[in-house]
Enzyme design. Structure first.
Site, PDB file in Angstrom:
ATOM      1  CB  SER A 160      31.501  35.956  28.599  1.00 21.73           C
ATOM      2  OG  SER A 160      32.460  36.953  28.880  1.00 21.73           O
ATOM      3  CE1 TYR A 172      34.049  40.671  35.322  1.00 18.72           C
ATOM      4  CE2 TYR A 172      34.072  40.437  32.932  1.00 18.72           C
ATOM      5  CZ  TYR A 172      34.392  39.962  34.194  1.00 18.72           C
ATOM      6  OH  TYR A 172      35.055  38.767  34.319  1.00 18.72           O
ATOM      7  CB  THR A 201      31.288  39.104  37.155  1.00 15.10           C
ATOM      8  OG1 THR A 201      30.611  38.149  36.324  1.00 15.10           O
ATOM      9  CG2 THR A 201      32.537  38.456  37.730  1.00 15.10           C
ATOM     10  CE  LYS A 249      30.632  33.311  37.127  1.00 14.53           C
ATOM     11  NZ  LYS A 249      31.959  33.901  36.976  1.00 14.53           N
ATOM     12  CG  HIS A 257      36.492  34.937  37.844  1.00 13.47           C
ATOM     13  ND1 HIS A 257      35.696  36.055  37.725  1.00 13.47           N
ATOM     14  CD2 HIS A 257      37.030  34.738  36.601  1.00 13.47           C
ATOM     15  CE1 HIS A 257      35.762  36.510  36.481  1.00 13.47           C
ATOM     16  NE2 HIS A 257      36.553  35.718  35.767  1.00 13.47           N
TER      17      HIS A 257
END
Ligand SMILES: Cc1cc2nc3c(=O)[nH]c(=O)nc-3n(C[C@H](O)[C@H](O)[C@H](O)COP(=O)(O)O)c2cc1C
Ligand SMILES: CCCCCCC(=O)C(=O)O
Length: 372
Positions: free
Chosen positions: A124, A152, A178, A243, A267
């Site tokens: 992440s 992100y 994402t 994603k 999510h």
């Protein structure tokens, strides 16, 4: 000596005769006992009334299996080619934030467990460990290709590009962008608990500004759009995975914009409450994408039969989010290893019982969808 024996059973049942856990929920219960309640709520919870969170799991109940028999085939072969590598099974670890909040082993412990299981960890962007340290753990375990990075994209393109360079230099093999988070979902447990900040000593280490050394806040960018995906593809040679796709029109657009894989996800029910479950959205995305790029899925995978169902509906591989956090919070690195071992064993056994030797044998003919 067991009165019952079979040729594949012991290999598919590594926990037989051992103490708990025998399934992922055992690790969840253990994790919940250990975690600070506000942190447990953060790791567990979803958005709004948590309808999508609950439905992600129960949606799998709508499927019953139609096993094939008398097919022989011996040993199961779970190997799964994906984006230039071959995973030992069609299960990878979804990106989840703040591993060191769950357990001191953190992302490095998780990486070691994933390396041991020979699958992929998607780190992440909100990791509490620098990507270089996680990559070093993968390298030390002789699994350098098993790390991907979740991004992100930040409105500051200069910072985003410098982070992409950092991730490439560390040896990550794919960028997972994402796209379901133009803003943060309304997570009411966190609002009630006032869970806003990490405790002192923990931070999002990959957000360090290369010039000041200061950790920047992650900006969820409501202006993120397709031209930015094109821009990102232009600044990296890494495969780009999107994603958070649920709509087949977006899956078609993703392929038209040259992405390398589409990841069906809501999510884990943490963003738009009421969004379709991942497994319900999967068939139309698979249909839209055809054979052009792999389709991944996460959300609600808790059993080998859930993996089997997703693969039968056309997913190439699935991700697990919360179960890995349960394993980590309960037992650190060995707990993550147990999660992955349990899923592998459960999937192998389910495939044996369904008459499938390898993932490619799984198709929609093995599924019977119950009316809901
Ligand atoms: C505590 C937590 C943190 C998460 N952090 C991220 C993240 O940083 N980036 C991201 O793309 N998804 C994140 N997710 C979503 C997961 O990648 C994944 O989509 C979801 O957990 C899958 O559902 P499951 O938990 O039912 O397996 C997070 C999920 C949880 C539960
Ligand atoms: C402000 C961005 C924090 C994102 C944290 C990680 C995440 O995606 C989650 O679901 O939680």
């Amino acid at each position: 000596m067991s009165p019952v024996t079979d040729r594949v059973g012991p290999r598919h049942n590594p926990t037989a005769g051992a103490a708990l856990p025998v399934n992922l929920r055992d690790l969840r219960d253990e994790a919940w006992r250990r975690l600070d309640p506000a942190h447990r709520d953060y790791f567990t919870g979803g958005a709004g009334d948590e309808r999508t969170l609950r439905a992600n799991e129960t949606a799998f109940d709508a499927y019953r299996l139609l096993p094939r028999v008398l097919r022989g085939g011996g040993e199961r072969d779970l190997r799964t080619p994906l984006l230039g590598g071959t995973l030992s099974m069609p299960v990878l670890v979804s990106p989840t934030a703040f591993h060191r909040l769950a357990h001191p082993d953190g992302e490095v412990g998780c990486a070691r467990a994933v390396a041991g299981a020979d699958t992929v960890l998607v780190l992440s962007m909100a990791a509490t460990t620098p990507v270089e340290a996680v990559a070093a753990a993968m390298d030390a375990a002789d699994r350098p290709g098993r790390l991907w990075f979740q991004l992100y994209p930040q409105p500051d393109l200069g910072f985003t590009e410098s982070l992409v360079r950092r991730v490439e230099a560390a040896g990550c093999r794919a960028l997972v962008v994402t796209v379901d988070s133009p803003v943060l979902g309304r997570r009411e447990r966190d609002l009630r608990n006032g869970f806003l900040d990490l405790p002192p000593g923990l931070g999002c280490e990959n957000m360090r500004d290369p010039e000041t050394g200061r950790i920047r806040d992650i900006v969820l960018d409501a202006d993120l759009d397709w031209p930015r995906i094109d821009w990102l593809r232009g600044v990296t040679r890494l495969p780009v995975v999107l994603k958070g796709i649920l709509h087949p029109a977006d899956a078609r657009l993703a392929v038209a914009h040259g992405v390398d894989a589409v990841w069906v996800s809501n999510h884990g029910g943490r963003q738009l409450d009421g969004a379709a479950t991942a497994v319900d959205a999967l068939p139309s995305v698979v249909d839209a994408v055809g054979d052009r790029v792999p389709v991944l899925l996460d959300g609600g995978i808790r059993r080998g039969t859930d993996v089997l169902t997703a693969l039968a509906l056309g997913a190439t591989a699935v991700g697990v989010g919360r179960p890995v956090l349960w394993g980590l919070a309960a037992r650190g690195e060995p707990g993550v290893r147990q999660v992955l071992d349990l899923l592998r064993a459960d999937l192998g056994q389910a495939m044996t019982l369904a008459g499938a030797v390898r993932p490619a044998d799984l198709g929609p003919d093995l599924l019977n969808r119950m009316p809901r």
